[in-house]
Design a protein around this motif. Structure first.
Motif, PDB file in Angstrom:
ATOM      1  N   UNK A  68       0.783  -1.127   0.025  1.00  0.00           N
ATOM      2  CA  UNK A  68       0.114  -0.043  -0.110  1.00  0.00           C
ATOM      3  C   UNK A  68       0.822   1.323   0.100  1.00  0.00           C
ATOM      4  N   UNK A  69       2.066   1.031  -0.448  1.00  0.00           N
ATOM      5  CA  UNK A  69       3.096   2.276  -0.548  1.00  0.00           C
ATOM      6  C   UNK A  69       2.690   3.331  -1.612  1.00  0.00           C
ATOM      7  N   UNK A  70       2.250   2.580  -2.579  1.00  0.00           N
ATOM      8  CA  UNK A  70       1.995   3.565  -3.626  1.00  0.00           C
ATOM      9  C   UNK A  70       0.760   3.831  -4.291  1.00  0.00           C
ATOM     10  N   UNK A  71      -0.201   2.689  -3.838  1.00  0.00           N
ATOM     11  CA  UNK A  71      -1.585   2.941  -4.170  1.00  0.00           C
ATOM     12  C   UNK A  71      -2.416   2.026  -3.079  1.00  0.00           C
ATOM     13  N   UNK A  72      -3.731   2.458  -2.756  1.00  0.00           N
ATOM     14  CA  UNK A  72      -4.518   1.652  -1.727  1.00  0.00           C
ATOM     15  C   UNK A  72      -4.826   0.265  -2.101  1.00  0.00           C
ATOM     16  N   UNK A  73      -4.863  -0.611  -1.090  1.00  0.00           N
ATOM     17  CA  UNK A  73      -5.041  -2.172  -1.312  1.00  0.00           C
ATOM     18  C   UNK A  73      -6.397  -2.145  -2.229  1.00  0.00           C
ATOM     19  N   UNK A  74      -7.420  -1.451  -2.128  1.00  0.00           N
ATOM     20  CA  UNK A  74      -8.610  -1.698  -2.886  1.00  0.00           C
ATOM     21  C   UNK A  74      -8.238  -1.446  -4.614  1.00  0.00           C
ATOM     22  N   UNK A  75      -7.159  -0.904  -5.011  1.00  0.00           N
ATOM     23  CA  UNK A  75      -6.631  -0.903  -6.132  1.00  0.00           C
ATOM     24  C   UNK A  75      -5.978  -1.884  -6.675  1.00  0.00           C
ATOM     25  N   UNK A  76      -5.745  -2.762  -6.160  1.00  0.00           N
ATOM     26  CA  UNK A  76      -5.046  -4.184  -6.562  1.00  0.00           C
ATOM     27  C   UNK A  76      -6.016  -5.258  -6.845  1.00  0.00           C
ATOM     28  N   UNK A  77      -5.591  -6.240  -7.699  1.00  0.00           N
ATOM     29  CA  UNK A  77      -6.854  -7.447  -8.027  1.00  0.00           C
ATOM     30  C   UNK A  77      -7.135  -8.010  -6.515  1.00  0.00           C
ATOM     31  N   UNK A  78      -8.319  -8.604  -6.595  1.00  0.00           N
ATOM     32  CA  UNK A  78      -8.565  -9.365  -5.503  1.00  0.00           C
ATOM     33  C   UNK A  78      -7.999 -10.326  -4.904  1.00  0.00           C
ATOM     34  N   UNK A  79      -7.395 -11.073  -5.579  1.00  0.00           N
ATOM     35  CA  UNK A  79      -6.406 -12.127  -5.312  1.00  0.00           C
ATOM     36  C   UNK A  79      -5.188 -11.813  -4.629  1.00  0.00           C
ATOM     37  N   UNK A  80      -4.693 -10.544  -4.976  1.00  0.00           N
ATOM     38  CA  UNK A  80      -3.618 -10.067  -4.072  1.00  0.00           C
ATOM     39  C   UNK A  80      -3.679  -9.389  -2.873  1.00  0.00           C
ATOM     40  N   UNK A  81      -4.822  -8.908  -2.482  1.00  0.00           N
ATOM     41  CA  UNK A  81      -5.216  -7.661  -1.469  1.00  0.00           C
ATOM     42  C   UNK A  81      -4.854  -8.424  -0.206  1.00  0.00           C
TER      43      UNK A  81
END
Length: 249
Positions: free
Chosen positions: A181-194
């Motif tokens: 979450x250093x560069x973007x919030x967790x909800x911007x990542x694909x579901x399987x990587x969160x």
């Protein structure tokens, strides 16, 4: 103390000669420019998002990671050139060389974090957590940096070559940094990587630093960062002790 001071000044002189101070100061500038300029227009569209403040923790953490990487390569070169073997023949306490390396690296770490703070102020970050929050933020960044330096120092003592040391450190730092979450919030990542993104150490450190900066820190936010930092410090100390004994054997 005289031996420690002599070895510390030797380490600082080596850092100056190799240009590591310049790279330590330049790395946060490059990181901030490369990520802030392309992503700010996109991220600032998110309600309540100030991307300069959001990005600040990872700029500081990546600056600490650069110092750690440089420290590992430096101690690996010393091992290849037989410096550690020469120290073995001197009437010197076992951990004096390691304590001197840590002191020299701490100076480089402070310089790099100061530059990270300056460049983040330029792009728009503001310390909104008051004096106590800002001091705690940089104390956490410094503690993480010390833990990374100890880990890197131990890896450099144990690795077979400077090239191997660089490879061992670069890939984990790159993967953890990008999948955090250093560069973007967790909800911007694909579901399987969160799940991984939320629970890995870089995210824990970044989230805690943001909470300290905003004045909203609570133990539930600070606890993961505290435990990760303690674990890294312990692992680093173990590696340094093992590496030092290996050099002495």
């Amino acid at each position: 103390m005289r031996q420690w001071w002599a070895l510390t000044t030797r380490g600082l002189a080596s850092i100056l000669r190799s240009g590591e101070f310049i790279f330590a100061l330049a790395s946060p500038v490059v990181l901030a420019v490369c990520f802030y300029l392309p992503l700010r227009s996109l991220m600032n569209k998110t309600p309540g998002m100030d991307y300069a403040s959001f990005l600040m923790p990872v700029v500081a953490l990546q600056s600490a990671a650069f110092v750690a990487s440089a420290a590992a390569v430096r101690v690996a070169f010393d091992r290849v050139h037989g410096i550690n073997t020469r120290f073995r023949s001197l009437p010197m306490p076992l951990l004096t060389p390691g304590a001197a390396r840590l002191a020299a690296n701490a100076v480089l770490l402070v310089a790099s974090l100061a530059c990270a703070a300056a460049v983040c102020l330029i792009i728009g970050w503001r310390p909104d957590g008051g004096v106590s929050g800002t001091v705690a933020l940089f104390a956490l960044a410094f503690a993480v940096g010390v833990a990374l330096v100890l880990l890197a120092d131990g890896i450099g003592l144990l690795a077979g070559s400077p090239e191997a040391t660089s490879q061992v450190l670069t890939l984990p730092v790159l993967i953890l940094g990008m999948l955090s979450t250093g560069f973007m919030p967790a909800d911007r990542f694909p579901d399987w990587t969160r799940g991984f993104v939320r629970n890995q150490p870089i995210s824990a450190f970044a989230d805690a630093m943001r909470a300290l900066n905003s004045g909203s820190a609570s133990w539930s936010v600070l606890a993961p960062a505290t435990w990760w930092c303690a674990a890294l410090l312990l692992a680093g100390l173990v590696l340094v002790v093992v590496g030092t004994k290996k050099v002495r054997s």
